[in-house]
Design an enzyme around this catalytic site. Sequence first.
Site, short mmCIF file in Angstrom:
data_model
loop_
_atom_site.label_atom_id
_atom_site.label_comp_id
_atom_site.label_asym_id
_atom_site.label_seq_id
_atom_site.Cartn_x
_atom_site.Cartn_y
_atom_site.Cartn_z
N GLU A 128 0.78 -1.25 0.00
CA GLU A 128 0.00 0.00 0.00
C GLU A 128 0.81 1.29 0.00
O GLU A 128 0.65 2.12 0.90
CB GLU A 128 -0.97 0.02 1.20
CG GLU A 128 -2.02 -1.07 1.13
CD GLU A 128 -3.10 -0.93 2.21
OE1 GLU A 128 -2.91 -0.17 3.18
OE2 GLU A 128 -4.14 -1.59 2.04
N GLU B 122 -5.98 -8.11 0.16
CA GLU B 122 -6.68 -7.80 1.41
C GLU B 122 -8.15 -7.56 1.10
O GLU B 122 -8.50 -6.82 0.18
CB GLU B 122 -6.08 -6.53 2.07
CG GLU B 122 -4.69 -6.73 2.63
CD GLU B 122 -4.19 -5.51 3.41
OE1 GLU B 122 -5.03 -4.69 3.86
OE2 GLU B 122 -2.97 -5.39 3.57
#
Length: 516
Positions: A353, A457
């Site tokens: 991320e 995720e």
Amino acid sequence: MYHATQSQALHYKRVEMLFAAAMLLFPSVLLGGVAGEDLPLFKAANLGGWLVVEGWMTPSLFDAIPNNDLLDGTQVHIKSVRLNKYICAENGGGSALMANRDIPKTWETFRLWRINATTFNFRVSNKDFVGFSTQGRGVKLVARDDEPGTNGTFNIIRNSDDPLRVRIQASNGLFLQAEAESAVTADYSGNLDQWEDQDPSVFEMHIVKSLQGEYQLTNGYGYDEASKIMMNHWNTYIVEDDFRFMRQNGLNAVRIPVGWWIMYDPMPPQPFVPGSLLALDNAFKWALNNNMKVILDLHAAPGSQNGKHHSGSRDGFIEWGDSKILETVAVIDFLARRYGAHPSLGAIELMNEPLAPGVTLDSLREYYTAGYEAVREYNPTVYVILSNRLGEADSAELLSFAARLKYSVIDVHYYNRYSDYFKGLNGQQNAEYVYKKRSKQLQEITRKKGPLIFVGEWTAALYNDNASMEDYKKFAKAQLDVFGKATFGWAYWSYKCDQNYWSFKWMIENNYMKLG
Ligand SMILES: *[C@@H]1O[C@H](CO)[C@@H](O)[C@H](O)[C@H]1NC(C)=O
């Protein structure tokens, strides 16, 4: 421990060369990331909150820290009670502090760096530190230092009757005061027993944001206590039985977030404490025993790539960039050297991320290129995962770049939350969104001869406090259906979590979710 021996490395080099020759003859065989018909289709859970702590997942780990609402990165507004004005770093830093603002915003926000339970530095929005200057008249506070010195170290003393009220003592022994709006000075030596409204040394400190990550925990406890607490956490939070449970319930892999400091184990730079590397070694053993793969994920990069608590950030600023690339590649090199030949290694994810625009596409591509090559030094075919940028970024921005890297994968994270759009939607509405929008998003980035796609995720937790079991089941099933078509597979966030719906284990044990 698994180190690729030199002969293994040589072997890989030869395989690589043969491979390159084959590519010349049959270029269509393996262009881009897609490895022929043999798709891996990982079904994984993230071992989140294990080797990189996240306060919301394991809140009790933070309980015994003294003054645990004043950890590193806590953002505060400070109001002069007498003037009824907030303290401001003029221009966001680079000049004096004033006490002249009615409404606190960015320039009025101070981030704490914790020295001990009561001693702190203050960092302002342009990243300068507050200190006091003895030049000119008075002892004026300014925010213009790149690094905090002794003159930037302050004790915060709370009023025991009113936890909002504080006095702040400078390193000259005197207290801060705001007699007028035009300056804050470190020269109050009056009566400390009284906390009257008219006293210019009395302030209100409002906590507006806090971070709870591994930096906050370890620095909050200090080395000795943190070492004990983390060692116990690593040894008990995930054990071999968990791998058995995952395997028995349909998973074939784990994604394991790690922090950059793991490469320095057993002597990580302070405040981090040793032990996470041994825990990771154990995870590889348990994976092998249970016929599972490990997807290694560099979750916390040096300097922080997203400012989030799970990036190991001290204060929420994003300071990963060109100057950190070499150091970050060294972490990948370390992990690839140690586990590159391990039969359970499924993939290495170079960075979790990265956040746009703080992390630029140019820096990221440069890093991904170097990180990819570092992995290839030790293993020619293991999957290398590139995380898409979050924030203001195009989800297709890495596709053509990644298509040139063999066995590459793009990681996307799909959460139906973090936007008002999802707030209050029921299970059916979320499921429809997944079947329509998420599957379209997946199609858009799944290209012939492009990289594989990993939904690294997702969660079945709903952004809705009034949901029924049926709601959760619908939402979970929709995601299992749709993400099951991702060409690399998916990973639930997380295997365990203090919040039940975020816990794969809890969801399975309580029949909210079932894998086909
Ligand atoms: C604080 O001290 C350091 C060195 O001791 C100095 O470089 C810095 O300018 C001082 N800060 C202020 C605000 O005067």
